[in-house]
Design a protein around this motif. Structure first.
Motif, PDB file in Angstrom:
ATOM      1  N   GLU A  38      -9.286  -4.730  17.277  1.00 20.71           N
ATOM      2  CA  GLU A  38      -8.609  -3.386  16.564  1.00 20.71           C
ATOM      3  C   GLU A  38      -9.377  -2.083  16.896  1.00 20.71           C
ATOM      4  OE1 GLU A  38      -7.835  -3.706  12.189  1.00 20.71           O
ATOM      5  OE2 GLU A  38      -9.239  -5.218  12.298  1.00 20.71           O
ATOM      6  N   HIS A  71       0.659  -5.833  14.454  1.00 24.49           N
ATOM      7  CA  HIS A  71      -0.857  -4.680  13.672  1.00 24.49           C
ATOM      8  C   HIS A  71      -1.067  -4.004  14.993  1.00 24.49           C
ATOM      9  CE1 HIS A  71      -4.007  -5.196  11.493  1.00 24.49           C
ATOM     10  NE2 HIS A  71      -4.592  -3.342  12.272  1.00 24.49           N
ATOM     11  N   MET A  75      -0.226   0.568  13.837  1.00 22.68           N
ATOM     12  CA  MET A  75      -1.691   1.455  14.250  1.00 22.68           C
ATOM     13  C   MET A  75      -0.822   2.378  15.399  1.00 22.68           C
ATOM     14  SD  MET A  75      -4.615  -1.197  15.016  1.00 22.68           S
ATOM     15  CE  MET A  75      -6.167   0.548  14.916  1.00 22.68           C
ATOM     16  N   ARG A 187      -7.795   2.895  12.552  1.00 22.87           N
ATOM     17  CA  ARG A 187      -6.714   3.548  11.930  1.00 22.87           C
ATOM     18  C   ARG A 187      -6.528   2.697  10.991  1.00 22.87           C
ATOM     19  NH1 ARG A 187      -3.503   7.215  15.939  1.00 22.87           N
ATOM     20  NH2 ARG A 187      -5.636   7.230  16.665  1.00 22.87           N
ATOM     21  N   TYR A 188      -5.809   3.332   9.637  1.00 26.01           N
ATOM     22  CA  TYR A 188      -4.734   1.545   9.101  1.00 26.01           C
ATOM     23  C   TYR A 188      -3.662   1.683   9.214  1.00 26.01           C
ATOM     24  CZ  TYR A 188      -8.852   0.499   5.735  1.00 26.01           C
ATOM     25  OH  TYR A 188      -9.772  -0.053   5.362  1.00 26.01           O
TER      26      TYR A 188
END
Ligand SMILES: Cc1cc2nc3c(=O)[nH]c(=O)nc-3n(C[C@H](O)[C@H](O)[C@H](O)COP(=O)(O)OP(=O)(O)OC[C@H]3O[C@@H](n4cnc5c(N)ncnc54)[C@H](O)[C@@H]3O)c2cc1C
Ligand SMILES: Nc1ncnc2c1ncn2[C@@H]1O[C@H](COP(=O)(O)O)[C@@H](O)[C@H]1O
Lengths: 259, 307
Positions: A38, A71, A75, A187-188
């Motif tokens: 991430e 995911h 993002m 970041r989410y």
């Protein structure tokens, strides 16, 4: 700028991982994008936002690795590719690096490839350096900040988090970069991002798409076991006041010769 | 003729990492079963002292590359050197300490020599002439055995998992000078310097560690200076707390660690974080202050002798 970010799907860090009948299981704990990756996605997106271009997330794994790619898409990555092939089951780090390098070449014209520091399943931490070596690119590992990037001239300066502190290193593009946590909180995924990712058709490349032959892994894992129960003695040190407790604790520490 | 078992001696500007000696000690134990002695590889610029120390800690031969291009550790230059030496002398095993450098170097050499790397081993065993490495996986929740069917077998050893041999000042060996492989123009990176210098005790090597967590900011006996908002007061309290931790660490000759919550809250830099996404440590004594012991924190310190 053409940027690639490599992501892996792993069991959640809080999962209770055990061996049952010789098989690794984590019950119904979820699979997630490797937490380090991430940070790699975040770094890739920040560079893309600053310098333009696009980010492609790639993952080598089974069909379920698409979740990690989604995911990354959620993002903000523009593209994603899954590399999946039955011949890659049980791949070791060398084969993984050859596959990722071949995918990076196939994407072509890539300036930067980002990696996480390590995958929290195998805890190997060699893929960024190995992929760089296969590609003949400089490896900038354990990067905590990208201090300068000039895509026009093709140069980059980073800070690496090594034992002695922060090391400032300069290199020419293209380069392979693994990141540590200091690079900046990921970041989410945005609501829009999640919607876009859920509809995305993720292309799947096989070994033959990459022009690669499967090679037998050089490293094998003949056995994987639950660690032996450690003999743990737990003792609560009590006393009437902090002074007394501290004195007892010090005695204990000296008695056990750990100081 | 160099030996079958090699150990890479990691150092920073001529100061050897203690875990390099652990690798030499583990190398001697392997050599006892595989035959021959142990060859150490020392590379750098003006690092004759490291080579001499290597003899004292058990090397029979030192392959010694002393060159200005090797002054800073740059993985590409070091990897090309080691790969060439290994191609010439064909060792069976090369051991590295699991430092940032050791891991990167082993990774690159594995590509050059089409062999495997087994990082962060905590145990070694010889079976049918091959080394079986035991290594923690899934943040130490499981133990895996690994074997490599190509040669050399590249293994990095977890720091403090193997005993360091006692040095013998009288011990001598054969020093073999070897040239650097890459010229400056072929090395793709330049080290421009260091922004923060590495003062204090390095966490991974430390025998004693004092760590602080979120609870550090909750000392009811402290009154923050007036005019601070809540967040400032919290950080102020935490920093006062870490001052106390620093003092204790100084007295004990310990390194300072922290939980992720403390790092995320900005109490202390990331370099101090212990745990799954920080450093893995294994000191004799680990003192945790204001840390709840989350599974991800434990992943980095559960093998400490006394907590
Ligand atoms: C993917 C992932 C990776 C992670 N990696 C790491 C990692 O590498 N390292 C890590 O540490 N965490 C990691 N975490 C976070 C971990 O889950 C915990 O959130 C974190 O360890 C909690 O830190 P803490 O113990 O300082 O805080 P808390 O859990 O809030 O604990 C604070 C403690 O202080 C005590 N306390 C409060 N006031 C006082 C007082 N006055 N005196 C004494 N004690 C007091 C409390 O009782 C409590 O036990 C990770 C999490 C995830 C999801
Ligand atoms: N199968 C994979 N697919 C994509 N990226 C990977 C894969 N395995 C490892 N990586 C990348 O390499 C990094 C280090 O992994 P490792 O060397 O396995 O610890 C990870 O954080 C990812 O960025």
């Amino acid at each position: 700028m053409k940027i690639v970010v490599c992501v892996k799907q792993v069991p959640d860090s809080a999962a209770k991982v055990v061996v049952e009948n010789g098989q690794v299981t984590w019950g119904d704990a979820p699979l997630v994008i490797n937490p380090w990756d991430e940070y790699a996605v975040e770094t890739a997106l920040r560079q893309q936002e600053a310098h333009g271009g696009e980010v492609t997330a790639i993952s080598m794994g089974a069909e379920n690795a698409k979740e990690a790619l989604k995911h990354a898409l959620a993002m903000g990555c523009q593209n994603a590719v899954l590399i999946s092939d039955p011949a890659l089951i049980g791949a070791d780090s060398l084969l993984t690096a050859r596959v990722l390098a071949a995918a990076i070449k196939k994407i072509s014209g890539v300036d930067l490839a980002f990696f996480g520091r390590q995958a929290i399943d195998g805890d190997v931490g060699v893929t960024a350096a190995q992929t760089a070596r296969v590609l003949g690119w400089p490896a900038l590992t354990l990067v905590s900040a990208v201090s300068q990037l000039d895509p026009g001239v093709g140069t980059i300066q980073v800070e690496r988090s090594v034992e002695e502190g922060r090391q400032v290193v300069e290199a020419k593009l293209p380069a392979s970069i693994s990141v540590v946590k200091d690079i900046g909180e990921p970041r989410y995924p945005s609501f829009m991002g999640i919607r876009k990712a859920s509809r995305a058709e993720i292309p799947v490349w096989t070994l033959s798409d990459l022009g690669l032959e499967a090679s037998a892994p050089v490293v094998t894992w003949p056995e994987i076991t639950n660690p032996p129960k450690r003999e743990v003695l737990t003792e609560i040190i009590a006393g009437d006041n902090p002074q007394e407790i501290a004195e007892k604790l010090v005695e204990k520490i000296i008695e056990e010769k750990v100081l | 003729m160099a030996d079958k078992v090699w150990a890479y001696i990691d150092h920073f500007k001529g100061e050897a990492y203690p875990s390099s000696w652990e690798a030499l000690g583990a190398g001697r134990a392997l050599a006892g079963q595989l035959g021959g002695g142990v060859t150490a590889v020392v590379a750098g610029s003006q690092v004759k002292g490291v080579a001499e120390q290597a003899f004292q800690y058990g090397a029979d031969e030192v392959l010694f590359a002393d060159d200005a291009t090797l002054a800073d550790f740059r993985a590409e230059a070091y990897a090309s050197l080691l790969s060439k030496l290994a191609q010439e002398h064909k060792p069976d095993v090369i051991l590295f300490p699991t430092t940032s450098r050791g891991r990167e170097l082993a990774a690159m050499i594995a590509v050059d020599l089409k062999t495997g790397v087994m990082p962060d081993a905590t145990g070694l065993e010889v079976k049918d002439g091959a080394v079986v490495a035991t290594r923690p996986v899934y943040a130490g929740k499981l133990l895996s055995q690994a074997v490599c069917n190509a040669r050399p077998q590249l293994i990095t050893l977890r720091v403090r998992a193997f005993p360091a041999p006692e040095p013998d000042a009288a011990r001598k060996g054969k020093l073999t000078a070897v040239p650097a492989v890459l010229v400056e123009g072929d090395i793709p990176t330049k080290v421009a310097g260091y922004t923060t210098g590495g003062g204090g005790v390095s966490l991974s090597d430390a025998a004693v560690i004092v760590s602080g967590g979120r609870g550090i900011s909750n000392n009811p006996a402290l009154t923050p200076p007036s005019g601070m908002d809540e967040k400032q007061a919290e950080i102020w309290r935490a920093q006062e707390g870490f001052k106390m931790i620093g003092e204790l660490a100084k007295v004990l000759g310990a390194a300072v660690g922290a939980s992720r919550a403390a790092v995320d809250a900005g109490y202390i830099p990331y370099e101090h974080q212990v745990g799954q996404t920080g450093k893995v440590v294994s000191p004799d004594l680990y003192i945790a202050c204001g840390i709840s012991g989350a599974i991800q924190h434990q992943a980095g310190m559960r093998t400490s002798k006394m907590i």
